[in-house]
Design a protein around this motif. Structure first.
Motif, PDB file in Angstrom:
ATOM      1  N   VAL A   9       4.092 -26.908   0.181  1.00 32.27           N
ATOM      2  CA  VAL A   9       3.673 -25.930   1.187  1.00 32.27           C
ATOM      3  C   VAL A   9       2.740 -24.946   0.497  1.00 32.27           C
ATOM      4  O   VAL A   9       3.128 -24.263  -0.449  1.00 32.27           O
ATOM      5  N   MET A  10       1.507 -24.923   0.978  1.00 33.80           N
ATOM      6  CA  MET A  10       0.473 -24.069   0.408  1.00 33.80           C
ATOM      7  C   MET A  10       0.163 -22.962   1.415  1.00 33.80           C
ATOM      8  O   MET A  10       0.205 -23.200   2.618  1.00 33.80           O
ATOM      9  N   VAL A  43       3.472 -16.424   1.325  1.00 28.70           N
ATOM     10  CA  VAL A  43       4.022 -17.628   1.944  1.00 28.70           C
ATOM     11  C   VAL A  43       4.958 -18.340   0.976  1.00 28.70           C
ATOM     12  O   VAL A  43       6.007 -18.853   1.369  1.00 28.70           O
ATOM     13  N   MET A  44       4.594 -18.367  -0.294  1.00 31.48           N
ATOM     14  CA  MET A  44       5.403 -19.071  -1.295  1.00 31.48           C
ATOM     15  C   MET A  44       6.820 -18.503  -1.349  1.00 31.48           C
ATOM     16  O   MET A  44       7.796 -19.259  -1.425  1.00 31.48           O
ATOM     17  N   THR A  45       6.952 -17.189  -1.282  1.00 27.77           N
ATOM     18  CA  THR A  45       8.269 -16.557  -1.286  1.00 27.77           C
ATOM     19  C   THR A  45       9.003 -16.811   0.021  1.00 27.77           C
ATOM     20  O   THR A  45      10.184 -17.172   0.018  1.00 27.77           O
ATOM     21  N   SER A  46       8.311 -16.655   1.151  1.00 28.14           N
ATOM     22  CA  SER A  46       8.961 -16.823   2.461  1.00 28.14           C
ATOM     23  C   SER A  46       9.534 -18.218   2.646  1.00 28.14           C
ATOM     24  O   SER A  46      10.680 -18.385   3.056  1.00 28.14           O
ATOM     25  N   VAL A  47       8.735 -19.234   2.358  1.00 28.26           N
ATOM     26  CA  VAL A  47       9.194 -20.608   2.563  1.00 28.26           C
ATOM     27  C   VAL A  47      10.266 -20.969   1.543  1.00 28.26           C
ATOM     28  O   VAL A  47      11.241 -21.650   1.883  1.00 28.26           O
ATOM     29  N   SER A  48      10.138 -20.481   0.311  1.00 28.48           N
ATOM     30  CA  SER A  48      11.135 -20.760  -0.724  1.00 28.48           C
ATOM     31  C   SER A  48      12.480 -20.137  -0.384  1.00 28.48           C
ATOM     32  O   SER A  48      13.530 -20.784  -0.526  1.00 28.48           O
ATOM     33  N   ARG A  49      12.460 -18.887   0.054  1.00 27.44           N
ATOM     34  CA  ARG A  49      13.711 -18.201   0.411  1.00 27.44           C
ATOM     35  C   ARG A  49      14.414 -18.931   1.553  1.00 27.44           C
ATOM     36  O   ARG A  49      15.615 -19.220   1.480  1.00 27.44           O
ATOM     37  N   ALA A  50      13.673 -19.252   2.601  1.00 24.38           N
ATOM     38  CA  ALA A  50      14.271 -19.925   3.754  1.00 24.38           C
ATOM     39  C   ALA A  50      14.845 -21.283   3.362  1.00 24.38           C
ATOM     40  O   ALA A  50      15.942 -21.655   3.794  1.00 24.38           O
ATOM     41  N   PHE A  51      14.126 -22.029   2.535  1.00 23.38           N
ATOM     42  CA  PHE A  51      14.588 -23.338   2.070  1.00 23.38           C
ATOM     43  C   PHE A  51      15.860 -23.175   1.239  1.00 23.38           C
ATOM     44  O   PHE A  51      16.854 -23.862   1.464  1.00 23.38           O
ATOM     45  N   ALA A  52      15.834 -22.250   0.284  1.00 15.31           N
ATOM     46  CA  ALA A  52      16.955 -22.061  -0.646  1.00 15.31           C
ATOM     47  C   ALA A  52      18.218 -21.565   0.051  1.00 15.31           C
ATOM     48  O   ALA A  52      19.328 -21.841  -0.419  1.00 15.31           O
ATOM     49  N   VAL A 113       3.519 -34.986   0.608  1.00 17.63           N
ATOM     50  CA  VAL A 113       2.912 -34.461   1.833  1.00 17.63           C
ATOM     51  C   VAL A 113       2.537 -33.013   1.549  1.00 17.63           C
ATOM     52  O   VAL A 113       3.309 -32.285   0.920  1.00 17.63           O
ATOM     53  N   VAL A 114       1.371 -32.587   2.046  1.00 16.07           N
ATOM     54  CA  VAL A 114       0.922 -31.211   1.885  1.00 16.07           C
ATOM     55  C   VAL A 114       0.889 -30.544   3.255  1.00 16.07           C
ATOM     56  O   VAL A 114       0.285 -31.074   4.196  1.00 16.07           O
ATOM     57  N   VAL A 115       1.539 -29.380   3.358  1.00 17.40           N
ATOM     58  CA  VAL A 115       1.500 -28.551   4.563  1.00 17.40           C
ATOM     59  C   VAL A 115       0.749 -27.286   4.194  1.00 17.40           C
ATOM     60  O   VAL A 115       1.155 -26.573   3.267  1.00 17.40           O
ATOM     61  N   ALA A 116      -0.343 -27.012   4.889  1.00 16.03           N
ATOM     62  CA  ALA A 116      -1.171 -25.839   4.580  1.00 16.03           C
ATOM     63  C   ALA A 116      -1.024 -24.792   5.665  1.00 16.03           C
ATOM     64  O   ALA A 116      -1.425 -25.007   6.804  1.00 16.03           O
ATOM     65  N   LEU A 117      -0.431 -23.660   5.298  1.00 13.25           N
ATOM     66  CA  LEU A 117      -0.349 -22.508   6.178  1.00 13.25           C
ATOM     67  C   LEU A 117      -1.604 -21.665   5.972  1.00 13.25           C
ATOM     68  O   LEU A 117      -2.392 -21.944   5.076  1.00 13.25           O
ATOM     69  N   SER A 121      -8.910 -18.338  -0.356  1.00 15.71           N
ATOM     70  CA  SER A 121      -9.669 -19.331  -1.123  1.00 15.71           C
ATOM     71  C   SER A 121      -8.773 -20.309  -1.888  1.00 15.71           C
ATOM     72  O   SER A 121      -9.106 -21.489  -2.011  1.00 15.71           O
ATOM     73  N   GLY A 122      -7.637 -19.855  -2.387  1.00 14.67           N
ATOM     74  CA  GLY A 122      -6.732 -20.761  -3.102  1.00 14.67           C
ATOM     75  C   GLY A 122      -6.189 -21.843  -2.186  1.00 14.67           C
ATOM     76  O   GLY A 122      -6.161 -23.026  -2.538  1.00 14.67           O
ATOM     77  N   THR A 123      -5.763 -21.440  -0.990  1.00 15.82           N
ATOM     78  CA  THR A 123      -5.258 -22.405  -0.023  1.00 15.82           C
ATOM     79  C   THR A 123      -6.371 -23.346   0.419  1.00 15.82           C
ATOM     80  O   THR A 123      -6.153 -24.558   0.544  1.00 15.82           O
ATOM     81  N   ALA A 124      -7.560 -22.799   0.649  1.00 12.18           N
ATOM     82  CA  ALA A 124      -8.696 -23.641   1.056  1.00 12.18           C
ATOM     83  C   ALA A 124      -8.999 -24.684  -0.010  1.00 12.18           C
ATOM     84  O   ALA A 124      -9.313 -25.842   0.302  1.00 12.18           O
TER      85      ALA A 124
END
Length: 180
Positions: A9-10, A43-52, A113-117, A121-124
């Motif tokens: 998840v990017m 996003v990295m923190t949000s998705v990681s926290r929810a997953f964990a 699989v890549v999911v792009a939120l 520029s890094g995400t792009a």
């Protein structure tokens, strides 16, 4: 031993996009996959926290960490890894771009699989690398970004659509090759 698939998840490091990232993280945790992010904020923190926070999940939270900066002593910047990263991958690579010395190559190539939120520029660059390397890719949120991309890039306007894409892609990848 069965290898769990890796879903990367990017997304933005500066914004959490909590409305997209948190429900996505919870749903991915229930799929029996590992989650891979850049291991930082937003996003990295949000998705990681929810997953964990999902109990009885099979997968782990993986974070691919950048080096502090050129000439710096080995180590990641202060915000890395976020508290929910369970497997930190410390690299000698930088944070952004498609430059050969960017960790974005590792993020994309490690992901089944890549999911792009939404992001900057890094995400792009991760989206561009996913296209270049032929990694399955779905854009989630801010679908205006898709207008300049190949028509083969999938888009999703809901978590259900993202999860359906991930399931289809992983099912297809796990199918035995067809015989001529």
């Amino acid at each position: 031993m069965n290898r769990l698939p890796v879903v990367g998840v990017m997304g933005a490091g500066a914004r959490t996009h909590e409305d997209l990232a948190a429900p996505l993280g919870r749903r991915l945790a229930r799929l029996g996959v590992h989650l891979l992010t850049g291991g930082g904020t937003g996003v990295m923190t949000s998705v990681s926290r929810a997953f964990a926070e999902v109990e009885d999940r099979a997968g782990l939270v993986i974070g691919v960490l950048p080096l502090e900066g050129a000439g710096a002593t080995p180590g990641a910047p202060a915000q890395y890894p976020n508290p929910w990263v369970e497997v930190p991958i410390r690299t000698h690579l930088g944070r952004l771009g498609a430059d050969p010395m960017s960790r974005n190559h590792v993020n994309v190539l490690t992901s089944d699989v890549v999911v792009a939120l939404p992001g900057s520029s890094g995400t792009a660059s991760e989206v561009a690398l996913a296209i270049e390397y032929g990694r399955p890719l779905v854009l989630f949120g801010d679908l205006d970004r898709a207008r300049d991309l190949p028509h083969t890039v999938a888009t999703a306007s809901s978590v259900d659509e993202v999860v359906a894409f991930v399931r289809r892609t992983l099912r297809h990848a796990a199918a035995p090759p067809s015989r001529p």
